[in-house]
Design a protein around this motif. Structure first.
Motif, PDB file in Angstrom:
ATOM      1  N   ILE A 180       0.930  -1.390   0.304  1.00  0.00           N
ATOM      2  CA  ILE A 180       0.037  -0.046   0.164  1.00  0.00           C
ATOM      3  C   ILE A 180       0.681   1.469  -0.178  1.00  0.00           C
ATOM      4  O   ILE A 180       0.451   2.444  -0.176  1.00  0.00           O
ATOM      5  CB  ILE A 180      -0.588  -0.181   1.288  1.00  0.00           C
ATOM      6  CG1 ILE A 180      -0.226  -0.126   2.033  1.00  0.00           C
ATOM      7  CG2 ILE A 180      -1.488  -1.216   1.192  1.00  0.00           C
ATOM      8  CD1 ILE A 180      -0.784  -0.348   3.715  1.00  0.00           C
ATOM      9  N   HIS A 181       2.139   1.230  -0.501  1.00  0.00           N
ATOM     10  CA  HIS A 181       3.382   2.193  -0.139  1.00  0.00           C
ATOM     11  C   HIS A 181       4.470   1.528  -0.363  1.00  0.00           C
ATOM     12  O   HIS A 181       4.883   0.928  -0.870  1.00  0.00           O
ATOM     13  CB  HIS A 181       3.526   2.978   1.627  1.00  0.00           C
ATOM     14  CG  HIS A 181       3.919   3.969   1.564  1.00  0.00           C
ATOM     15  ND1 HIS A 181       4.887   4.016   1.896  1.00  0.00           N
ATOM     16  CD2 HIS A 181       3.161   5.209   1.393  1.00  0.00           C
ATOM     17  CE1 HIS A 181       5.854   5.115   2.213  1.00  0.00           C
ATOM     18  NE2 HIS A 181       4.299   6.204   1.803  1.00  0.00           N
ATOM     19  N   TYR A 182       5.221   2.766  -0.742  1.00  0.00           N
ATOM     20  CA  TYR A 182       7.047   2.411  -1.544  1.00  0.00           C
ATOM     21  C   TYR A 182       7.016   1.814  -1.110  1.00  0.00           C
ATOM     22  O   TYR A 182       8.314   1.312  -0.989  1.00  0.00           O
ATOM     23  CB  TYR A 182       7.053   3.250  -2.399  1.00  0.00           C
ATOM     24  CG  TYR A 182       8.177   4.803  -0.908  1.00  0.00           C
ATOM     25  CD1 TYR A 182       8.665   4.884  -0.374  1.00  0.00           C
ATOM     26  CD2 TYR A 182       6.253   5.907  -1.546  1.00  0.00           C
ATOM     27  CE1 TYR A 182       8.958   5.685   0.138  1.00  0.00           C
ATOM     28  CE2 TYR A 182       7.199   6.788  -0.586  1.00  0.00           C
ATOM     29  CZ  TYR A 182       7.796   7.510   0.003  1.00  0.00           C
ATOM     30  OH  TYR A 182       8.612   8.091   0.764  1.00  0.00           O
ATOM     31  N   THR A 183       7.031   1.878   0.686  1.00  0.00           N
ATOM     32  CA  THR A 183       7.982   1.473   1.493  1.00  0.00           C
ATOM     33  C   THR A 183       7.712   0.141   1.831  1.00  0.00           C
ATOM     34  O   THR A 183       7.312  -1.208   1.202  1.00  0.00           O
ATOM     35  CB  THR A 183       7.372   1.874   2.936  1.00  0.00           C
ATOM     36  OG1 THR A 183       6.963   2.550   3.412  1.00  0.00           O
ATOM     37  CG2 THR A 183       8.845   1.384   3.826  1.00  0.00           C
ATOM     38  N   ASN A 239       5.576   0.512  10.255  1.00  0.00           N
ATOM     39  CA  ASN A 239       4.375   0.864  10.110  1.00  0.00           C
ATOM     40  C   ASN A 239       2.994   0.230   9.146  1.00  0.00           C
ATOM     41  O   ASN A 239       2.285   0.022   9.102  1.00  0.00           O
ATOM     42  CB  ASN A 239       3.769   1.594  10.864  1.00  0.00           C
ATOM     43  CG  ASN A 239       3.063   2.349  12.122  1.00  0.00           C
ATOM     44  OD1 ASN A 239       1.842   1.352  12.107  1.00  0.00           O
ATOM     45  ND2 ASN A 239       3.240   2.672  13.020  1.00  0.00           N
ATOM     46  N   PHE A 240       3.732   1.128   7.719  1.00  0.00           N
ATOM     47  CA  PHE A 240       3.036   1.180   6.515  1.00  0.00           C
ATOM     48  C   PHE A 240       3.342  -0.610   6.280  1.00  0.00           C
ATOM     49  O   PHE A 240       2.175  -0.713   5.784  1.00  0.00           O
ATOM     50  CB  PHE A 240       3.799   1.972   5.382  1.00  0.00           C
ATOM     51  CG  PHE A 240       3.911   3.568   5.325  1.00  0.00           C
ATOM     52  CD1 PHE A 240       2.453   3.967   6.080  1.00  0.00           C
ATOM     53  CD2 PHE A 240       4.792   4.693   5.535  1.00  0.00           C
ATOM     54  CE1 PHE A 240       1.944   5.319   6.232  1.00  0.00           C
ATOM     55  CE2 PHE A 240       4.623   5.775   6.025  1.00  0.00           C
ATOM     56  CZ  PHE A 240       2.939   6.395   5.722  1.00  0.00           C
ATOM     57  N   SER A 245       0.548  -5.631   5.555  1.00  0.00           N
ATOM     58  CA  SER A 245       0.067  -7.115   6.560  1.00  0.00           C
ATOM     59  C   SER A 245      -1.198  -7.379   6.735  1.00  0.00           C
ATOM     60  O   SER A 245      -1.921  -8.678   6.488  1.00  0.00           O
ATOM     61  CB  SER A 245       0.843  -7.085   6.950  1.00  0.00           C
ATOM     62  OG  SER A 245       0.685  -7.199   8.061  1.00  0.00           O
ATOM     63  N   CYS A 246      -2.082  -6.039   7.443  1.00  0.00           N
ATOM     64  CA  CYS A 246      -3.675  -6.348   7.642  1.00  0.00           C
ATOM     65  C   CYS A 246      -4.176  -6.939   6.671  1.00  0.00           C
ATOM     66  O   CYS A 246      -5.358  -7.082   6.738  1.00  0.00           O
ATOM     67  CB  CYS A 246      -3.855  -5.256   8.895  1.00  0.00           C
ATOM     68  SG  CYS A 246      -2.984  -5.345  10.002  1.00  0.00           S
ATOM     69  N   PHE A 247      -4.124  -5.621   5.510  1.00  0.00           N
ATOM     70  CA  PHE A 247      -5.135  -5.671   4.595  1.00  0.00           C
ATOM     71  C   PHE A 247      -5.205  -6.521   3.841  1.00  0.00           C
ATOM     72  O   PHE A 247      -6.520  -7.480   3.194  1.00  0.00           O
ATOM     73  CB  PHE A 247      -4.910  -4.227   3.638  1.00  0.00           C
ATOM     74  CG  PHE A 247      -5.448  -3.278   4.129  1.00  0.00           C
ATOM     75  CD1 PHE A 247      -6.812  -2.507   3.748  1.00  0.00           C
ATOM     76  CD2 PHE A 247      -4.804  -2.208   4.400  1.00  0.00           C
ATOM     77  CE1 PHE A 247      -7.132  -1.794   4.194  1.00  0.00           C
ATOM     78  CE2 PHE A 247      -4.924  -0.797   4.296  1.00  0.00           C
ATOM     79  CZ  PHE A 247      -6.489  -0.679   4.448  1.00  0.00           C
ATOM     80  N   LEU A 266      -1.174   4.618  -0.381  1.00  0.00           N
ATOM     81  CA  LEU A 266      -0.658   5.652   0.385  1.00  0.00           C
ATOM     82  C   LEU A 266      -0.420   6.695  -0.379  1.00  0.00           C
ATOM     83  O   LEU A 266       0.382   6.248  -1.106  1.00  0.00           O
ATOM     84  CB  LEU A 266      -0.539   5.672   1.598  1.00  0.00           C
ATOM     85  CG  LEU A 266      -1.398   4.526   2.405  1.00  0.00           C
ATOM     86  CD1 LEU A 266      -0.435   3.709   3.979  1.00  0.00           C
ATOM     87  CD2 LEU A 266      -2.538   5.072   3.072  1.00  0.00           C
ATOM     88  N   HIS A 267      -1.040   7.789   0.264  1.00  0.00           N
ATOM     89  CA  HIS A 267      -0.493   9.372  -0.921  1.00  0.00           C
ATOM     90  C   HIS A 267       0.433   9.726   0.072  1.00  0.00           C
ATOM     91  O   HIS A 267       0.699  10.983  -0.368  1.00  0.00           O
ATOM     92  CB  HIS A 267      -1.786  10.890  -1.229  1.00  0.00           C
ATOM     93  CG  HIS A 267      -2.758   9.876  -1.443  1.00  0.00           C
ATOM     94  ND1 HIS A 267      -3.530   8.451  -1.393  1.00  0.00           N
ATOM     95  CD2 HIS A 267      -3.439  10.876  -2.698  1.00  0.00           C
ATOM     96  CE1 HIS A 267      -4.854   9.130  -2.714  1.00  0.00           C
ATOM     97  NE2 HIS A 267      -4.512   9.905  -3.172  1.00  0.00           N
TER      98      HIS A 267
END
Lengths: 376, 376
Positions: A180-183, A239-240, A245-247, A266-267
């Motif tokens: 959900i993010h680039y992390t 955290n991201f 992982s929850c999603f 995420l933006h």
């Protein structure tokens, strides 16, 4: 996880004054403002020159215009504006120009779906300035040309104007499947985010350069990572990952679909100070007067580690965004799961992994711009 | 009964876009705007002098500031602003000053509890002007000194800033026992309303005179009665009487108390054109360029006679006010009773008794004010 609680998004912060509202869950941002205050005082003292009358060419009027871009519904924006006005007043007093003290006109900007009704109801009744609300994206023009004297934008610019298209394109090497993010994602994903940030920031600077009077000042507080730190080494990045992982867990449980997760990103993009500096130089419309890391207190770092604060923050910032993408009810299950994983994760409760920082960037709008590319 | 549907009150119009909202129940006001348009065009053409550069002393900026005082949540305010900008653009074109065409900065003002969120969401996406919202009472200052070029205020000034104290004072000859308005009341009651209107209008003119540039223009559309007409001779006055009698019926039925009715008064005062003229002259800060009765169409008069339209209007305008004074649920019973009496009352369905009118008042802020009393 508090630093993505930012002030500007097409997906607004939770409005009103309730327990999940942004208004009640934005203490972290306030500290950035407080630590920026001293610096702002010094820089306004050095770089504001009311004796040059740059802003009072109309002999009948003497007003000083301040705008806060990405103001949310308060109360931090009121603190920021207070600090700016105080610094300008101090400058006038130090020059013994009290008789020419301007009237202050303040423009509170945020997206059109920001809760301006709450903002207006909470306006301090000081009578110290005339207040207005300005709806619209700060990546475009919001005020007439050469009318603004001081622009402020705090912890808002890492909200990208949009998710880069490649990131949700199955045929692109930057497709961010299962994240959900680039992390922690492929290099191409982070590059796509970085490129989008560069475009957005350039649009922001161009719009502000048009609105500011020549010699006008701007203070940006940007959340980012030091030059030598990768987001994946930090608790914010972790955290991201945990949230992602929850999603995925919820997709496996059939509560949401895998496609919904793959298409959700995420933006947020967190630049380094070098990246900010380079982008400002390439833009070419502003002189950089200072870029400085703001000090964060131990007490505030502890807040970042508190699981309850984290959950409240996530709800305030992501509640609307998640509801829109995944539908009603998902946020509650998500945050309960996130809470469980958060408590078990050693990185998320260890302050050594808090590596993000707030950078104060103090700019002066160039009086003449020589490069043709950047003429305004 | 539609003309008390006005744009400014501490008790806001019903917000949002729903069936009872002001946004959907304000067609009558739109006609005033339309019939004022031609006059505004002519007067702006005559009295705006961009060639004198009064508003562009700052060589870097060329912005023209327009404010609508008492804007409500739209859409009429957007029509008004459109008409003003079009008239100013026409003036520039007629002078062949297209190259100096200003950028327009528009300030939408209403009380702090107005629904600015709806206003902002409904802003036309024309890109023709930069929009801001200004929360606060227009009986005080709202903008910095000498920064405004055109002030507009349509069908809003008959909302008094408050009910005159005498009217609810049991020991005063102006105590308005058993009535909710000065219509048909003792002379002292009407005098108290008239005095309050005079004070309010003076405060309005003083505030606007400070905000406008010297030579700045103002258009007011005021609802009132011709010099030779008393409100009690009109269907509007009769409507207030009937509404008052419905409250009294409800008190007799024990739904509300007599004290609640005695202490409830409507904030509306309808001046005559002579009264407006005198008050502007006594104020002394503006030259009167024109006061003219606006023409109302037969079709629109018919709307005024329609019972359904009347009930919807009453709910949009008085809903919040009545809820605050009498509590929840009262408005429904009241309006049902009002509907019954309305249908039976011959005056209320006879267009000969529609005697109120809209008056367009076109003013120019004096460049020099000689009287010491009115120095600004």
């Amino acid at each position: 996880m508090a630093q993505e609680i930012l002030d500007n998004s097409a997906y607004p912060m939770v409005g009103g004054d309730g327990p999940y509202s942004y208004a009640r869950n934005s203490n972290y941002q306030k500290e950035s403002l407080d630590s920026a205050k001293k610096m702002m005082n010094e820089l306004i003292d050095q770089h504001l020159h009311p004796e040059n009358h740059l802003h009072s060419m109309n002999p009948f009027s003497n007003s000083f215009r301040v705008a806060d871009f990405g103001c949310s519904a308060g109360p931090n924006t009121f603190h920021a504006v207070h600090n700016i006005i105080e610094a300008v007043e101090n400058k006038y007093k130090s020059l013994r120009m009290e008789a020419e003290m301007p009237e202050f006109h303040v423009f509170f900007n945020d997206h059109v779906n920001n809760d301006f009704n709450t903002l207006f109801r909470n306006l301090p009744a000081t009578g110290r300035y005339f207040a207005t609300g300005v709806p619209g994206s700060f990546y475009g023009r919001l005020l007439p040309r050469s009318t603004l004297h001081f622009a402020h934008c705090s912890t808002a610019l890492h909200w990208l104007s949009k998710i880069p298209v490649e990131v949700t394109d199955k045929n692109s090497p930057a497709w961010n499947k299962g994240r959900i993010h680039y992390t922690g994602a492929a290099r191409e994903v982070e590059d796509a985010y970085s490129t989008q940030f560069g475009k957005d920031f350039d649009l922001f600077l161009r719009a502000r350069a048009q609105e500011l009077v020549p010699g006008g000042l701007m203070m940006i507080v940007a959340v980012g990572f030091p030059d030598d730190v990768q987001i994946c080494e930090s608790s914010l990045g972790e955290n991201f990952n945990v949230l992602g992982s929850c999603f995925l867990d919820m997709a496996k449980m059939g509560i949401i679909t895998q496609e919904m997760v793959d298409s959700f990103n995420l933006h947020f993009y967190y630049p380094s100070p070098s990246e900010l500096k380079t982008l400002i130089e390439v833009n070419g419309l502003f002189e950089i007067k200072k870029i400085e890391k703001l000090v964060s207190s131990i007490a505030n770092k502890r807040v970042l580690l508190d699981v309850d604060a984290c959950i409240l923050h996530l709800r305030a910032v992501l509640g609307e965004l998640i509801k829109e993408h995944f539908g009603e009810g998902v946020i509650d299950i998500l945050l309960e799961r996130h809470r469980e994983k958060y408590i078990e994760n050693p990185i998320l409760s260890d302050e050594r992994y808090i590596k993000e920082a707030s950078y104060a960037v103090f700019l002066k709008r160039k009086i003449r711009v020589t490069s043709r590319r950047n003429s305004i």
